[in-house]
Design an enzyme around this catalytic site. Structure first.
Site, short mmCIF file in Angstrom:
data_model
loop_
_atom_site.label_atom_id
_atom_site.label_comp_id
_atom_site.label_asym_id
_atom_site.label_seq_id
_atom_site.Cartn_x
_atom_site.Cartn_y
_atom_site.Cartn_z
CD GLU A 127 85.58 -11.03 81.74
OE1 GLU A 127 85.13 -11.81 82.59
OE2 GLU A 127 86.17 -11.41 80.72
CG ASN A 169 90.13 -5.85 79.49
OD1 ASN A 169 90.29 -5.37 78.37
ND2 ASN A 169 90.28 -7.13 79.76
C1 XIL Z 1 91.36 -17.05 80.31
C2 XIL Z 1 92.67 -17.80 80.10
O1 XIL Z 1 93.05 -17.67 78.74
C3 XIL Z 1 92.49 -19.25 80.45
O2 XIL Z 1 93.75 -19.93 80.44
C4 XIL Z 1 91.86 -19.39 81.84
O3 XIL Z 1 91.59 -20.75 82.10
C5 XIL Z 1 90.58 -18.57 81.95
O4 XIL Z 1 90.86 -17.23 81.61
N1 XIL Z 1 88.62 -12.83 79.50
C6 XIL Z 1 89.73 -12.48 80.26
C7 XIL Z 1 90.87 -13.43 80.38
O5 XIL Z 1 89.82 -11.35 80.74
O6 XIL Z 1 91.51 -13.35 81.63
C8 XIL Z 1 90.43 -14.84 80.14
O7 XIL Z 1 91.60 -15.67 80.11
C9 XIL Z 1 89.65 -14.95 78.85
C10 XIL Z 1 88.41 -14.11 78.90
#
Ligand code: XIL
Length: 301
Positions: A127, A169
């Site tokens: 991200e 990613n």
């Molecule tokens: C999310 C998890 O699912 C949650 O449990 C946590 O609180 C926050 O992160 N993009 C990503 C993931 O790359 O790591 C994220 O996962 C969701 C969005």
């Protein structure tokens, strides 16, 4: 195939899910996991805050439990995520400059070394691009260490685990738009200059505001044309019934139409396991029953 993993394997692909390690004691959860999936991603347990709670003190307890479960059950592991602006430990959040750059590179090196040989692919950087129309980098403490932080992270990861595929990613890069154009330009530049990158992950978090893009397959294809693999890394689609089922099958068909789209991961097992605050975005209901979206996904594989 009669399961998601077996059906995906028939075309040389995998079908994975995010796993919360503290749910491995839930027998319904583990039953579905072991039956259906042949790749796992740690939902949180391999992130920076989890693995390095204090600088240079590493904690691999939960991540190792997931790797053990995967190995004991014939699953592979996607590593997630080495460098990210979110879920940083408190000590890193306010660091900057050379100190932060070195701390980030040390983190990448240590974690990738710990898991060397056990990870199919790492989300090395997660991200890092801005939303909206700029096509540029997201502002973050990592970005402020210099625009080359991403390539430095990839080089450190390659040195630490030469056998893992190294991925960039992101979300909202699933169709052709300013943000995915920015990622595309970065990957093109990395390939031209020999920066080690093997794959691009498309998170694919969809809802009514952000549905499966009409050019989803074309967007995956243009990245493959740069010489990387693509993977669908965090799929979930809010909705229900046949419209949700149709969206899932569109995603699966797009991946299967591209030989170097090597696998699909959903971001959780049951609707009640989803990170989303509301909605029913996954393939199994809260009781672990298969939804219409499960059937359409299996049929499309
Ligand atoms: C999310 C998890 O699912 C949650 O449990 C946590 O609180 C926050 O992160 N993009 C990503 C993931 O790359 O790591 C994220 O996962 C969701 C969005």
């Amino acid at each position: 195939g009669t399961t998601l993993g077996a059906a995906a394997a028939e075309t040389g692909r995998y079908f994975g899910t995010a796993v919360a390690v503290n749910k491995l004691s839930d027998s319904v959860y583990v039953g579905i996991l072991n039956r259906e999936f042949n790749m796992v991603t740690a939902e949180n347990e391999m992130k920076w805050d989890a693995t390095e709670p204090n600088q240079n003190q590493f904690n691999y307890t939960s991540g190792d439990r997931l790797v053990s479960h995967a190995q004991a059950n014939g699953m592979r592991v996607r590593g997630h995520a080495l460098a990210w602006h979110q879920q940083q430990p408190g000590w890193a959040q306010n660091m900057s400059g050379t100190a932060l750059r070195n701390a980030m590179l040390n983190h990448v090196t240590q974690v990738a070394t710990h898991y060397r040989g056990k990870i199919y692919a790492w989300d090395v950087v997660n991200e890092a691009f801005a939303d909206g129309g700029s096509g540029g980098r997201r502002d973050s403490n990592l970005q402020r260490t210099g625009n080359d932080w991403i390539e430095a992270a990839f080089r450190a990861a390659r040195a630490a685990d030469p056998g893992a595929k190294l991925c960039y990613n992101d979300y909202n890069t699933d169709g052709q738009n300013a943000k995915s154009n920015g990622v595309y330009a970065m990957v093109q530049d990395f390939k031209a200059r020999g920066v080690p990158i093997d794959c691009v992950g498309f998170q694919s978090h969809f809802n009514s505001q952000s549905p499966v893009p009409s050019d989803y397959q074309a967007n995956l294809q243009r990245f493959v044309n740069l010489g990387v693999e693509v993977q669908i890394t965090e799929l979930d689609i809010e909705g229900s019934g046949s419209s949700q089922a149709d969206s899932y099958s569109r995603v699966v068909r797009a991946c299967l139409a591209i030989s170097r789209c090597t696998g699909i991961t959903v971001w959780g097992i049951r609707d009640t396991d989803s990170w989303r605050a509301s909605g029913t975005p996954l393939l199994f209901d809260g009781n672990g029953n298969k939804k219409a979206a499960y059937t359409s996904t299996l049929n499309a594989l």
